[in-house]
Every structure is written in structure tokens, then in C-alpha cells.
Design a protein around this motif. Sequence first.
Motif, PDB file in Angstrom:
ATOM      1  N   SER A  34     -25.817  96.736  46.656  1.00  0.00           N
ATOM      2  CA  SER A  34     -25.584  96.937  45.223  1.00  0.00           C
ATOM      3  C   SER A  34     -26.354  98.143  44.701  1.00  0.00           C
ATOM      4  CB  SER A  34     -26.002  95.682  44.438  1.00  0.00           C
ATOM      5  OG  SER A  34     -25.284  94.549  44.874  1.00  0.00           O
ATOM      6  N   THR A  35     -27.614  98.257  45.118  1.00  0.00           N
ATOM      7  CA  THR A  35     -28.442  99.369  44.654  1.00  0.00           C
ATOM      8  C   THR A  35     -27.896 100.702  45.140  1.00  0.00           C
ATOM      9  OG1 THR A  35     -30.422  97.969  44.609  1.00  0.00           O
ATOM     10  CG2 THR A  35     -30.761 100.359  44.704  1.00  0.00           C
ATOM     11  N   ALA A  36     -27.547 100.775  46.423  1.00  0.00           N
ATOM     12  CA  ALA A  36     -27.076 102.037  46.990  1.00  0.00           C
ATOM     13  C   ALA A  36     -25.753 102.470  46.373  1.00  0.00           C
ATOM     14  CB  ALA A  36     -26.936 101.903  48.505  1.00  0.00           C
ATOM     15  N   VAL A  37     -24.816 101.538  46.228  1.00  0.00           N
ATOM     16  CA  VAL A  37     -23.509 101.880  45.651  1.00  0.00           C
ATOM     17  C   VAL A  37     -23.659 102.291  44.190  1.00  0.00           C
ATOM     18  CG1 VAL A  37     -21.307 100.895  44.918  1.00  0.00           C
ATOM     19  CG2 VAL A  37     -22.102 100.540  47.249  1.00  0.00           C
ATOM     20  N   THR A  38     -24.486 101.575  43.449  1.00  0.00           N
ATOM     21  CA  THR A  38     -24.698 101.920  42.044  1.00  0.00           C
ATOM     22  C   THR A  38     -25.314 103.308  41.911  1.00  0.00           C
ATOM     23  OG1 THR A  38     -24.992  99.586  41.454  1.00  0.00           O
ATOM     24  CG2 THR A  38     -25.833 101.226  39.902  1.00  0.00           C
ATOM     25  N   ALA A  39     -26.313 103.598  42.745  1.00  0.00           N
ATOM     26  CA  ALA A  39     -26.965 104.900  42.678  1.00  0.00           C
ATOM     27  C   ALA A  39     -25.996 106.021  43.059  1.00  0.00           C
ATOM     28  CB  ALA A  39     -28.187 104.924  43.600  1.00  0.00           C
ATOM     29  N   LEU A  40     -25.181 105.802  44.080  1.00  0.00           N
ATOM     30  CA  LEU A  40     -24.221 106.838  44.482  1.00  0.00           C
ATOM     31  C   LEU A  40     -23.209 107.104  43.367  1.00  0.00           C
ATOM     32  CD1 LEU A  40     -23.470 105.981  48.232  1.00  0.00           C
ATOM     33  CD2 LEU A  40     -24.685 107.972  47.339  1.00  0.00           C
ATOM     34  N   GLU A  88     -28.547 111.394  49.006  1.00  0.00           N
ATOM     35  CA  GLU A  88     -28.364 111.380  50.454  1.00  0.00           C
ATOM     36  C   GLU A  88     -29.080 110.192  51.088  1.00  0.00           C
ATOM     37  OE1 GLU A  88     -29.683 115.286  51.542  1.00  0.00           O
ATOM     38  OE2 GLU A  88     -27.639 116.072  51.547  1.00  0.00           O
ATOM     39  N   GLY A  89     -30.232 109.834  50.549  1.00  0.00           N
ATOM     40  CA  GLY A  89     -30.958 108.679  51.075  1.00  0.00           C
ATOM     41  C   GLY A  89     -30.172 107.393  50.905  1.00  0.00           C
ATOM     42  N   TYR A  90     -29.529 107.234  49.756  1.00  0.00           N
ATOM     43  CA  TYR A  90     -28.719 106.038  49.535  1.00  0.00           C
ATOM     44  C   TYR A  90     -27.501 106.027  50.464  1.00  0.00           C
ATOM     45  CZ  TYR A  90     -31.428 104.988  45.335  1.00  0.00           C
ATOM     46  OH  TYR A  90     -32.440 104.678  44.469  1.00  0.00           O
ATOM     47  N   ALA A  91     -26.890 107.192  50.681  1.00  0.00           N
ATOM     48  CA  ALA A  91     -25.738 107.271  51.580  1.00  0.00           C
ATOM     49  C   ALA A  91     -26.153 106.923  53.006  1.00  0.00           C
ATOM     50  CB  ALA A  91     -25.111 108.659  51.519  1.00  0.00           C
ATOM     51  N   ARG A  92     -27.301 107.415  53.431  1.00  0.00           N
ATOM     52  CA  ARG A  92     -27.777 107.104  54.784  1.00  0.00           C
ATOM     53  C   ARG A  92     -28.071 105.615  54.920  1.00  0.00           C
ATOM     54  NH1 ARG A  92     -30.795 112.090  54.020  1.00  0.00           N
ATOM     55  NH2 ARG A  92     -29.953 113.722  55.402  1.00  0.00           N
ATOM     56  N   GLN A  93     -28.614 105.023  53.858  1.00  0.00           N
ATOM     57  CA  GLN A  93     -28.918 103.596  53.891  1.00  0.00           C
ATOM     58  C   GLN A  93     -27.648 102.772  54.102  1.00  0.00           C
ATOM     59  OE1 GLN A  93     -30.699 102.199  50.280  1.00  0.00           O
ATOM     60  NE2 GLN A  93     -30.977 100.112  51.012  1.00  0.00           N
ATOM     61  N   LEU A  94     -26.600 103.107  53.355  1.00  0.00           N
ATOM     62  CA  LEU A  94     -25.327 102.401  53.527  1.00  0.00           C
ATOM     63  C   LEU A  94     -24.755 102.642  54.918  1.00  0.00           C
ATOM     64  CD1 LEU A  94     -23.362 102.833  50.170  1.00  0.00           C
ATOM     65  CD2 LEU A  94     -24.273 100.727  51.143  1.00  0.00           C
ATOM     66  N   ALA A  95     -24.853 103.883  55.394  1.00  0.00           N
ATOM     67  CA  ALA A  95     -24.314 104.215  56.709  1.00  0.00           C
ATOM     68  C   ALA A  95     -25.009 103.418  57.805  1.00  0.00           C
ATOM     69  CB  ALA A  95     -24.446 105.712  56.973  1.00  0.00           C
ATOM     70  N   LEU A 105     -17.005 101.418  54.359  1.00  0.00           N
ATOM     71  CA  LEU A 105     -17.536 102.698  53.891  1.00  0.00           C
ATOM     72  C   LEU A 105     -16.431 103.561  53.281  1.00  0.00           C
ATOM     73  CD1 LEU A 105     -19.964 103.497  56.847  1.00  0.00           C
ATOM     74  CD2 LEU A 105     -20.572 102.712  54.554  1.00  0.00           C
ATOM     75  N   GLU A 106     -15.229 103.478  53.838  1.00  0.00           N
ATOM     76  CA  GLU A 106     -14.115 104.233  53.243  1.00  0.00           C
ATOM     77  C   GLU A 106     -13.754 103.654  51.874  1.00  0.00           C
ATOM     78  OE1 GLU A 106      -9.527 105.600  54.265  1.00  0.00           O
ATOM     79  OE2 GLU A 106     -10.984 105.330  55.890  1.00  0.00           O
ATOM     80  N   ASP A 107     -13.868 102.327  51.721  1.00  0.00           N
ATOM     81  CA  ASP A 107     -13.635 101.723  50.406  1.00  0.00           C
ATOM     82  C   ASP A 107     -14.628 102.270  49.384  1.00  0.00           C
ATOM     83  OD1 ASP A 107     -11.402 100.139  50.730  1.00  0.00           O
ATOM     84  OD2 ASP A 107     -12.522  98.386  51.375  1.00  0.00           O
ATOM     85  N   VAL A 133     -21.333 112.898  51.141  1.00  0.00           N
ATOM     86  CA  VAL A 133     -21.431 111.438  51.339  1.00  0.00           C
ATOM     87  C   VAL A 133     -20.579 111.017  52.523  1.00  0.00           C
ATOM     88  CG1 VAL A 133     -20.891 109.183  50.338  1.00  0.00           C
ATOM     89  CG2 VAL A 133     -22.017 110.921  48.943  1.00  0.00           C
ATOM     90  N   ALA A 134     -19.362 111.553  52.606  1.00  0.00           N
ATOM     91  CA  ALA A 134     -18.471 111.227  53.725  1.00  0.00           C
ATOM     92  C   ALA A 134     -19.115 111.617  55.053  1.00  0.00           C
ATOM     93  CB  ALA A 134     -17.133 111.936  53.555  1.00  0.00           C
ATOM     94  N   GLU A 135     -19.743 112.792  55.077  1.00  0.00           N
ATOM     95  CA  GLU A 135     -20.416 113.246  56.304  1.00  0.00           C
ATOM     96  C   GLU A 135     -21.538 112.291  56.694  1.00  0.00           C
ATOM     97  OE1 GLU A 135     -23.041 117.118  57.848  1.00  0.00           O
ATOM     98  OE2 GLU A 135     -22.084 117.132  55.879  1.00  0.00           O
ATOM     99  N   LEU A 136     -22.333 111.864  55.713  1.00  0.00           N
ATOM    100  CA  LEU A 136     -23.433 110.947  55.983  1.00  0.00           C
ATOM    101  C   LEU A 136     -22.925 109.572  56.406  1.00  0.00           C
ATOM    102  CD1 LEU A 136     -25.756 111.971  53.030  1.00  0.00           C
ATOM    103  CD2 LEU A 136     -26.143 112.419  55.458  1.00  0.00           C
ATOM    104  N   PHE A 137     -21.751 109.202  55.927  1.00  0.00           N
ATOM    105  CA  PHE A 137     -21.138 107.939  56.332  1.00  0.00           C
ATOM    106  C   PHE A 137     -20.584 107.998  57.758  1.00  0.00           C
ATOM    107  CE2 PHE A 137     -19.856 105.941  51.954  1.00  0.00           C
ATOM    108  CZ  PHE A 137     -21.199 105.729  51.687  1.00  0.00           C
ATOM    109  N   GLY A 138     -20.515 109.202  58.325  1.00  0.00           N
ATOM    110  CA  GLY A 138     -20.004 109.346  59.672  1.00  0.00           C
ATOM    111  C   GLY A 138     -18.562 109.785  59.768  1.00  0.00           C
ATOM    112  N   PHE A 139     -17.958 110.161  58.649  1.00  0.00           N
ATOM    113  CA  PHE A 139     -16.567 110.628  58.666  1.00  0.00           C
ATOM    114  C   PHE A 139     -16.542 112.126  58.966  1.00  0.00           C
ATOM    115  CE2 PHE A 139     -16.314 106.920  55.804  1.00  0.00           C
ATOM    116  CZ  PHE A 139     -15.327 106.207  56.461  1.00  0.00           C
TER     117      PHE A 139
END
Length: 229
Positions: A34-40, A88-95, A105-107, A133-139
Motif C-alpha cells: 500500500s505504501t509503495a503504490v501510494t508513493a509511486l 525509485e526506492g519504492y519501485a525497487r521495493q515492489l519489484a 506489477l503490470e497492473d 518504473v517499468a525498468e525497475l520492475f524488470g520490464f
Amino acid sequence: MSFWNRIAAMAVSRPDPGDCECPPGPPGADPAFSTAVTALGAKLAKADGRARVSEFDAFAEVFSPEAASEGNIQRLYELARQTTHGFEGYARQLARRYRNCPDLLEDVLDGLFHIAGADGAVSLEEESYLERVAELFGFGPLSFRRIRAAHLGAPADDPYAVLDAPHDAPDEDLKALWRRRIADAHPDRVRALGLPEEYLDIAHAKSAALNAAYDAIRRERIEMAGARG
């Protein structure tokens, strides 16, 4: 159905929980998620220098949390949107947390695109944010182009648009699709159908465009592979 509920339903429907290391239960109940998605979402709203009310409304529409946590989510959103620093930190956390859940992650990316377009346009700054963000998610770049095209459409001169092919289609699928398109557009097929002579010119032009598009994609993929090597 809200984003949280869709993600929970997806997790429950997985035949083998070992295939996905998602934390148990709805991600909406996972404070880290919740925190990471909200921050992003909040920091995306600031990416073009202007955080608008419409962007929070879009965030609430897609990433709507449970009523009990709505106040906390809104306070976090207001705090996070003051700057893009730290996204970027939040994106890495989700990844890391959902590395085996690419659909989830695509959602998240789909939801972020929705927020970016809430004011009627996606700015270059917002697009750069989403690409990172997509790059950090691995896309990879091709997957990002596919996701982007789903929301913003593909440029008219995009060779993938000419072939009507997904940007991240495997090479063998792309080649098979090109062959089908060429067969459909071949002048011999026009003659066999008994179409007027003018259609031959159209068929020749369409075949040339398809061949040029396929050649462009092959060159681009070779160059990308070389750059990665």
C-alpha cells in the motif's frame, strides 16, 4: 472491481502458490504494498511539476483502498506528492516483493498510466517516470512499448503498428505473423479474388510496407541485443 480486489482475486486463482512469492492475503492489506503504490502514484503526479486534484481522483479510482485505511492513504499521498525524489526506492521495493508476479506489477503500471492521463495528456516527464518504473520492475524496452501503446496508442510509423504485432512478441511469433500478413496482401491473392487492377497497386504497396516494417524490427532487435551484450 477495485484494484485491490482484482489483485486479490488474481492471487487466489493461482493454481500453484509457489509460482508467486506474493505475501498472503490481498495486497491492499499489505502495508508495504500500500505504501509503495501510494508513493509511486503520488510522485508520478508531481513528475511534470504540477500535482492536480484530478490525479488524486484517478489514483483513488484505480488504487482504491479499503475504507478503514482511506484516511491514512490520503495523508501519505499528500506527503509523497511533494517531490518525485525517492520513487525509485519504492519501485525497487515492489519489484523485490513481487518479482515472481509480473502480471501484478503490470497492473500497477496500468494504474500509473491511468493517473498520468487523468488531465487528458501524458507529459514527457511522466512518460520518462513510467519508463523508469517499468525498468525497475524488470520490464524490457519492448514490453514497455507494448504497455505504453495499450494506453497511448502506437505512433503511425511504428513498425509494430504496421504489422499489428505486440512489441514484445517472440522472434518466431513475429516472423510467423509477418508471413501471414504478406500472404494476405500478396498480389497473387488479389488476382485470384478477381479484384480490379487498382488493387494490385495497393497490394504491392502494402507488401512493401510490411516487408519494410519487419526489416526495421529485425534491425532494431539486433541492435538492442548487441547493446545488451
